[in-house]
Design an enzyme around this catalytic site. Structure first.
Site, PDB file in Angstrom:
ATOM      1  N   ARG A  59     103.435  99.994  41.368  1.00 55.47           N
ATOM      2  CA  ARG A  59     104.639  99.914  40.537  1.00 55.47           C
ATOM      3  C   ARG A  59     105.499 101.177  40.662  1.00 55.47           C
ATOM      4  O   ARG A  59     106.178 101.572  39.707  1.00 55.47           O
ATOM      5  CB  ARG A  59     104.284  99.653  39.072  1.00 55.47           C
ATOM      6  CG  ARG A  59     103.661  98.287  38.838  1.00 55.47           C
ATOM      7  CD  ARG A  59     103.395  98.042  37.358  1.00 55.47           C
ATOM      8  NE  ARG A  59     102.709  96.772  37.147  1.00 55.47           N
ATOM      9  CZ  ARG A  59     101.990  96.476  36.068  1.00 55.47           C
ATOM     10  NH1 ARG A  59     101.870  97.360  35.102  1.00 55.47           N
ATOM     11  NH2 ARG A  59     101.407  95.306  35.954  1.00 55.47           N
ATOM     12  N   ARG A  83     110.466 100.994  35.901  1.00 58.29           N
ATOM     13  CA  ARG A  83     111.279 101.413  34.761  1.00 58.29           C
ATOM     14  C   ARG A  83     111.165 102.886  34.400  1.00 58.29           C
ATOM     15  O   ARG A  83     111.961 103.379  33.603  1.00 58.29           O
ATOM     16  CB  ARG A  83     110.919 100.551  33.537  1.00 58.29           C
ATOM     17  CG  ARG A  83     111.432  99.119  33.641  1.00 58.29           C
ATOM     18  CD  ARG A  83     111.000  98.295  32.449  1.00 58.29           C
ATOM     19  NE  ARG A  83     109.567  98.015  32.488  1.00 58.29           N
ATOM     20  CZ  ARG A  83     108.895  97.443  31.487  1.00 58.29           C
ATOM     21  NH1 ARG A  83     109.516  97.126  30.360  1.00 58.29           N
ATOM     22  NH2 ARG A  83     107.603  97.187  31.614  1.00 58.29           N
ATOM     23  N   ASP A 131     107.606  90.290  42.518  1.00 55.00           N
ATOM     24  CA  ASP A 131     106.662  90.013  41.448  1.00 55.00           C
ATOM     25  C   ASP A 131     105.705  88.931  41.919  1.00 55.00           C
ATOM     26  O   ASP A 131     106.086  88.066  42.721  1.00 55.00           O
ATOM     27  CB  ASP A 131     107.386  89.546  40.179  1.00 55.00           C
ATOM     28  CG  ASP A 131     106.463  89.519  38.968  1.00 55.00           C
ATOM     29  OD1 ASP A 131     106.299  90.570  38.326  1.00 55.00           O
ATOM     30  OD2 ASP A 131     105.874  88.456  38.683  1.00 55.00           O
ATOM     31  N   ARG A 186     118.644  97.707  38.038  1.00 60.48           N
ATOM     32  CA  ARG A 186     118.199  96.524  37.302  1.00 60.48           C
ATOM     33  C   ARG A 186     119.328  95.960  36.439  1.00 60.48           C
ATOM     34  O   ARG A 186     119.490  94.735  36.331  1.00 60.48           O
ATOM     35  CB  ARG A 186     116.999  96.924  36.433  1.00 60.48           C
ATOM     36  CG  ARG A 186     116.581  95.932  35.357  1.00 60.48           C
ATOM     37  CD  ARG A 186     115.887  94.718  35.943  1.00 60.48           C
ATOM     38  NE  ARG A 186     115.378  93.867  34.869  1.00 60.48           N
ATOM     39  CZ  ARG A 186     116.108  93.025  34.152  1.00 60.48           C
ATOM     40  NH1 ARG A 186     117.404  92.917  34.380  1.00 60.48           N
ATOM     41  NH2 ARG A 186     115.552  92.291  33.210  1.00 60.48           N
ATOM     42  N   TYR A 246      98.257  82.623  34.618  1.00 55.89           N
ATOM     43  CA  TYR A 246      99.610  82.524  34.062  1.00 55.89           C
ATOM     44  C   TYR A 246     100.117  81.086  34.110  1.00 55.89           C
ATOM     45  O   TYR A 246     100.783  80.626  33.176  1.00 55.89           O
ATOM     46  CB  TYR A 246     100.566  83.426  34.837  1.00 55.89           C
ATOM     47  CG  TYR A 246     100.355  84.897  34.614  1.00 55.89           C
ATOM     48  CD1 TYR A 246     100.862  85.537  33.478  1.00 55.89           C
ATOM     49  CD2 TYR A 246      99.641  85.665  35.531  1.00 55.89           C
ATOM     50  CE1 TYR A 246     100.672  86.887  33.268  1.00 55.89           C
ATOM     51  CE2 TYR A 246      99.449  87.015  35.324  1.00 55.89           C
ATOM     52  CZ  TYR A 246      99.956  87.622  34.190  1.00 55.89           C
ATOM     53  OH  TYR A 246      99.749  88.964  33.981  1.00 55.89           O
TER      54      TYR A 246
END
Length: 358
Positions: free
Chosen positions: A39, A43, A89, A52, A163
């Site tokens: 990652r 962010r 992702d 973003r 998921y």
């Protein structure tokens, strides 16, 4: 092969020789070890947040080649990591298969839960939908320095189906575990579809310019012995074999988070070239039982990227001391969190690269 083709091949081979991480995957022990960070485009970086904001939704960013290339390159410019990892992702695969996926700010992914009896998925549309992601791979490779390894990735079938069945992340993945017991044939059909999708997706990334790929199995650690073999080892083995049938010699890293004592069997039976280690794993166990088999990647606790200081230095030194005699790729034991510090990342990279000779 004509002269022009030969010249291009030679140039490509010489560029690949500069990629230290790729050399470790090929079996070399290098000191100091190559370093990158899961990652690493995210962010915690202000430039990521700015990009973003341009994209709209998170999935829009994943499917925008120019912007996804930009955020992939941002941590390379800042820190000079030895590897760039494709910004995307794991859930682009179920999205490309036709399951509705969206992201709720501050909460994470949401999916329309799948009906195992009638999943209503469209495997034939997978690579068409993922064309923008594959274009991003090509763009990144064209812009990366020669010495930087480019990693592609996918989510492992077990983690994806957790998921897809629950419609969101859950603490113990109970919906998927229950389904595996109550509807084993339905779950197996979904695993088969995800294995085929993963093979096609990873092979496309490698053809587009990825040097190696990683298979993320974030929820491998919730399974018992039988479940781990059925849903982690066997699907990963099939993916590795399927990718190499299309791309002979493909370099593949497995990352079954939370695997613990299952790691030696995972490595031996899947055929991966390296294995990611989470921060909860015993360094002595990894050194004695896993590192002799393949290079290992990890395993700094991501919390150190928040707290920093002398405890960060000590944790880095422990990993280098315990694992530095073998084949090592220095990394976190999972992804950096949004509250990670740029200063702490820079401190980590400097300390790893400043380690004394061995």
């Amino acid at each position: 092969m004509n002269t022009a083709d030969g010249a291009n091949t030679t140039k490509t081979d010489k560029a690949a020789e500069k990629r230290r991480l790729l050399r470790v995957l090929a079996g070399e022990r290098l000191w100091p070890p190559p370093v990158w960070m899961m990652r690493q485009a995210g962010r915690y970086l202000p430039e990521y947040r700015a990009t973003r904001a341009q994209a709209g939704s998170f999935l829009d960013l994943c499917y925008a080649p120019e912007l996804a290339t930009e955020v992939t390159l941002q941590p390379i410019r800042r820190f000079g990591f030895d590897a760039a990892i494709l910004f995307s992702d794991i859930l682009v695969v179920p999205d490309a298969l036709g399951q509705k996926v969206w992201f709720v700010e501050g909460e994470g992914p949401r999916l329309d839960p799948i009906d195992l009896a009638k999943p209503d998925l469209e495997p034939h549309r997978l690579l068409t939908r993922l064309e923008p992601v594959i274009e991003t791979v090509s763009r990144i490779r064209a812009e990366l320095p020669d010495e930087t390894t480019l990693l592609g990735f996918c989510g492992a079938p077990w983690t994806l189906l957790t998921y897809m069945i629950a419609g969101r992340g859950t603490p113990d993945q109970m919906p998927a575990r229950r389904a595996a017991l109550t509807d084993p044939s339905g779950v197996d059909r979904l695993v088969d579809m995800l294995v085929d999708a993963s093979i096609a997706y990873l092979a496309a990334q490698l053809r587009a310019g990825a040097d190696a790929v990683q298979i993320f199995d974030t929820w491998a650690g919730v399974l018992d012995d039988a479940g781990f073999r059925r849903f982690v080892i066997e699907p990963t083995r099939r993916i590795v074999e399927g990718v190499r049938a299309q791309i002979p010699g493909a370099r593949i890293i497995g990352f079954p988070k939370g695997a613990g004592g299952h790691l030696p069997a995972f490595v031996a039976e899947t055929g991966v070239d390296a294995v990611g280690i989470d921060w909860q794993a015993s360094l002595d166990f990894i050194r004695d039982n896993v590192q002799p088999l393949v290079p290992v990647q990890g395993n700094l606790d991501p919390l150190h990227m928040v707290t920093g200081g002398e405890m960060l230095d000590a944790a880095i030194d422990r990993i280098l001391d315990r694992l530095g005699e073998g084949r090592l790729i220095f990394n976190l034991g999972h992804g950096i969190t949004p509250d990670g510090s740029i200063e702490n990342v820079a401190r980590m990279v400097a300390r790893v690269r400043g380690a004394g000779g061995r």
